[in-house]
Motif scaffolding. Structure first.
Motif, short mmCIF file in Angstrom:
data_model
loop_
_atom_site.label_atom_id
_atom_site.label_comp_id
_atom_site.label_asym_id
_atom_site.label_seq_id
_atom_site.Cartn_x
_atom_site.Cartn_y
_atom_site.Cartn_z
N PRO A 121 -41.17 16.05 10.93
CA PRO A 121 -41.00 15.00 11.92
C PRO A 121 -40.39 15.55 13.19
O PRO A 121 -39.54 16.43 13.15
CB PRO A 121 -40.03 14.03 11.24
CG PRO A 121 -40.03 14.40 9.80
CD PRO A 121 -40.43 15.83 9.72
N SER B 188 -37.40 13.04 17.77
CA SER B 188 -37.27 11.65 18.16
C SER B 188 -37.75 10.71 17.07
O SER B 188 -37.32 9.58 16.99
CB SER B 188 -38.06 11.39 19.44
OG SER B 188 -39.41 11.70 19.21
N ASP B 189 -38.65 11.19 16.23
CA ASP B 189 -39.22 10.30 15.23
C ASP B 189 -38.67 10.53 13.85
O ASP B 189 -38.99 9.80 12.92
CB ASP B 189 -40.74 10.48 15.18
CG ASP B 189 -41.38 9.99 16.44
OD1 ASP B 189 -42.41 10.56 16.81
OD2 ASP B 189 -40.85 9.06 17.06
N VAL C 267 -36.94 10.69 10.42
CA VAL C 267 -36.13 9.79 9.61
C VAL C 267 -35.33 10.71 8.70
O VAL C 267 -35.89 11.43 7.90
CB VAL C 267 -37.01 8.86 8.77
CG1 VAL C 267 -36.14 7.94 7.94
CG2 VAL C 267 -37.94 8.08 9.67
N ASP D 204 -31.87 6.67 13.38
CA ASP D 204 -32.73 7.64 14.04
C ASP D 204 -31.96 8.90 14.43
O ASP D 204 -30.75 8.93 14.55
CB ASP D 204 -33.43 7.03 15.26
CG ASP D 204 -32.45 6.57 16.28
OD1 ASP D 204 -32.65 5.47 16.79
OD2 ASP D 204 -31.49 7.31 16.58
N ARG E 224 -37.72 -0.19 16.22
CA ARG E 224 -37.67 1.26 16.41
C ARG E 224 -37.70 1.98 15.06
O ARG E 224 -38.41 2.98 14.88
CB ARG E 224 -36.40 1.64 17.19
CG ARG E 224 -36.45 3.01 17.83
CD ARG E 224 -35.32 3.20 18.83
NE ARG E 224 -35.37 2.28 19.95
CZ ARG E 224 -36.17 2.42 20.99
NH1 ARG E 224 -37.00 3.45 21.06
NH2 ARG E 224 -36.16 1.54 21.97
N ARG F 130 -40.66 4.52 13.40
CA ARG F 130 -40.44 5.82 12.76
C ARG F 130 -41.08 5.87 11.37
O ARG F 130 -41.70 6.86 10.99
CB ARG F 130 -38.93 6.09 12.63
CG ARG F 130 -38.25 6.45 13.92
CD ARG F 130 -36.87 7.05 13.62
NE ARG F 130 -36.03 6.14 12.85
CZ ARG F 130 -35.26 5.19 13.37
NH1 ARG F 130 -35.24 5.02 14.66
NH2 ARG F 130 -34.53 4.41 12.59
N LYS G 140 -44.90 6.07 11.57
CA LYS G 140 -45.35 7.40 12.01
C LYS G 140 -45.15 8.44 10.92
O LYS G 140 -46.00 9.31 10.71
CB LYS G 140 -44.59 7.81 13.28
CG LYS G 140 -45.06 7.08 14.53
CD LYS G 140 -44.33 7.61 15.75
CE LYS G 140 -44.92 7.00 17.02
NZ LYS G 140 -44.23 7.49 18.21
#
Lengths: 290, 161
Positions: free
Chosen positions: A120, A123-124, A126, A144, A221, A225, A228
Motif C-alpha cells: 500500500p 497515503s492509502d 491501512v 490512516d 476516507r 482505503r 483500494k
C-alpha cells in the motif's frame, strides 16, 4: 432457437450435437461439487432480494453491495474452511450451511491470492499488519498512515469470538452487520484482515469494512482505503464491482469530484453490465455538466 | 441443479481447455439466478438460460483476454471423476470433439457452437455476437472446413494406427 440451417450443416450435425444435460464435454465433477456450485449461485441470488427501505435519490443503490458482502463473506469463510479441513473449530456458526465448501464466482479471487500485489502506498495504507495473535484490535490502530484520527472506534467483540478462527469471525461479522451492530461487525472484519492480510477472507472483509464505513460509520476516507486495499489484493476479484463503485461513492462523500468521475468511468468500463450502470452514468453526466 | 450439466457443457464448448470451466460456470449460474426476475416466459427456459450462459462466457473471455491463452495446453484428463450416470461413449466422443474445437480460433468456434450446439440461426448469431450477417456465415464456413479437416485427420491417424 430457429430452424434456419446453413449449407454444410448436415455433415457437422453428427459431430456437434445439440446441447443437452448429458455427460460432456465438460469434465465430470462430483455431486457434492455440483451441489456447492448451485448453493453458491442461490446464495448470490439473494443479492437481488428486495432492498431495505432507504431514502431515495441521495446515492446510487448500495443494497447490492451489502448483499454481495454478506454472501461473499459467507462463501469466503466456507472456502477457507474447505482449505483447512483438519482445523477444529469451537464456533457454533461452523455448523451452519455457510461453512460448507463453496466456490466463488470468478477465477481471479482464488488465483493469485497468495500475496498482496503491491504494498500500500503511504497515503492509502491501512496499518493492519499487526501480529495475527492479537486478540482484539481497536479501530484506532487502522487509522490512516497520515496519522489522522479514525472516527471508527468499534467496541471489542464479545469474548466468545476472541479465540475464533478467521472464517468464523467473518460469519459472525456478517451476522452482526445484519443486526445493525455496525461497530462490532467492523471490529471483527478488522480482525479477519489482520489474521491473514492477503487471503480471500481478508479481501472480502476489506470490502465489507469499506462498505460499513461508507454506509454506517461516517468514515469515507477509511472506506476509500479499504476498497483500494481490496483491489490491490485481488484485482478483478469477485467483489470488484462493489469495490470500484465503493471508491466512487467514497470520493463523492469526500467531495472529490474529479476522482469520483474517474472512478465511475473506470467502473463503467470494467462493469458495463452492472445494475449500477444507469445511476453511475447519470452521475458522470452530472459531474461533467458545465 | 438440473441445469448445471447443461451450463457446464455449454461453457466447455465455448472456451478452450478445462481450467476455467468451473469458474465461468459458477459465474453463469449466478447470472442465471440474478436474471430470473427478468425472464419472461415467451420462449423455452433453456434457450433463455443458454443465452445467459453464452453471454456470461463471452464477457469472461473478454475480461480475460489480457491474461493470454495460458490454458491452451492444459493436460486433458478424460475421466476426472467417475460418474455412474454417464454414458462413456458419448462422453468420450464429446470430449474428443471439444479438443478439436480447441484448435479452432475463438471466432470460428463460437459461431459453430452457437449454430450447431445451440441451434441459433445466422441472423440470431449475428445479433448475439454483434457482428454482420456475412461475417457469421464466413466464420461458419471456415469453421466447418477446419473442423471437418481436423476430424478427418484424427480418423486417418486412427486408421493408420
Amino acid at each position: 432457437m430457429s430452424d434456419f440451417r446453413e449449407e454444410g450443416d448436415d455433415a457437422l450435425n453428427a459431430l456437434l450435437l445439440p446441447l443437452d444435460e448429458g455427460a460432456g464435454p465438460a469434465r465430470r465433477i462430483s455431486r457434492e461439487r455440483s451441489a456447492r456450485m448451485v448453493l453458491t449461485a442461490l446464495e448470490a441470488g439473494a443479492l437481488v432480494a428486495p432492498p431495505a427501505p432507504r431514502p431515495r435519490g441521495k446515492r446510487p443503490p448500495v443494497w447490492l453491495m451489502a448483499g454481495a458482502l454478506l454472501v461473499a463473506g459467507a462463501a469466503a469463510a466456507a472456502v477457507w474452511s474447505f482449505t483447512r479441513p483438519s482445523r477444529a473449530s469451537t464456533s457454533q456458526v461452523e455448523s451452519s450451511a455457510h461453512t460448507r465448501p463453496l466456490r466463488l464466482g470468478t477465477a481471479s479471487p482464488l488465483r493469485g491470492s497468495g500475496a498482496v500485489d503491491a504494498a500500500p502506498s503511504r497515503s492509502d495504507a491501512v496499518s493492519d499488519e499487526a501480529p495475527p495473535e492479537m486478540p482484539v484490535v481497536p479501530a484506532a490502530s487502522i487509522a490512516d498512515a497520515g496519522g489522522a484520527a479514525d472516527p471508527v472506534r468499534p467496541r471489542a467483540p464479545p469474548a466468545s469470538v476472541k479465540s475464533a478462527a478467521p472464517e468464523d469471525l467473518l460469519l459472525k461479522a456478517n451476522g452482526l452487520r445484519s443486526e445493525g451492530r455496525w461497530k462490532e461487525a467492523e471490529a471483527l472484519y478488522l480482525r479477519v484482515i489482520r489474521a491473514e492480510p492477503s487471503s480471500l477472507a481478508s479481501y472480502v472483509a476489506r470490502v465489507a469494512s469499506g462498505s460499513l464505513r461508507l454506509e454506517h460509520l461516517g468514515d469515507a476516507r477509511g472506506a476509500l482505503r479499504q476498497f483500494k486495499a481490496a483491489l490491490r489484493i485481488q484485482p478483478r476479484g469477485v467483489l470488484d464491482q462493489e469495490a470500484q463503485h465503493g471508491i466512487a461513492e467514497a470520493h463523492r462523500v469526500l467531495g472529490n469530484r474529479d476522482a469520483e468521475r474517474s472512478a465511475l468511468e473506470s467502473f463503467l468500463s470494467t462493469h458495463p453490465d452492472s445494475p449500477l450502470v444507469p445511476s453511475a452514468r447519470a452521475r458522470v453526466r452530472e459531474l461533467t455538466a458545465p | 441443479m438440473e441445469l448445471l450439466p447443461r451450463v457446464r457443457n455449454l461453457v466447455r464448448y465455448l472456451v478452450r481447455g478445462d481450467v476455467d470451466v468451473e469458474d465461468i460456470a459458477q459465474e453463469a449460474l449466478i447470472a442465471l439466478v440474478r436474471g430470473l426476475p427478468s425472464y419472461r416466459a415467451e420462449g423455452r427456459f433453456q434457450s433463455w438460460a443458454d443465452r445467459v450462459v453464452a453471454r456470461t462466457t463471452f464477457a469472461w473471455l473478454k475480461r480475460s483476454r489480457g491474461r493470454g491463452a495460458q490454458h491452451a495446453d492444459a493436460p486433458v484428463e478424460l475421466v476426472a471423476v467417475p460418474s455412474e450416470d454417464a454414458l462413456p461413449d458419448e462422453y468420450v466422443h464429446r470430449r474428443h470433439m471439444v479438443t478439436l474445437l480447441d484448435r479452432l480460433s475463438n471466432e470460428q468456434r463460437h459461431a459453430l457452437v452457437l449454430h450447431h450446439v445451440l441451434e441459433l440461426s445466422v441472423p440470431e448469431i449475428s445479433t448475439e455476437l454483434g457482428i454482420p450477417f456475412e461475417t457469421v456465415r464466413s466464420r461458419l464456413r471456415l469453421g466447418r472446413t477446419a473442423l471437418r479437416s481436423l476430424a478427418a485427420e484424427g480418423d486417418g491417424g486412427e486408421e493408420r494406427g
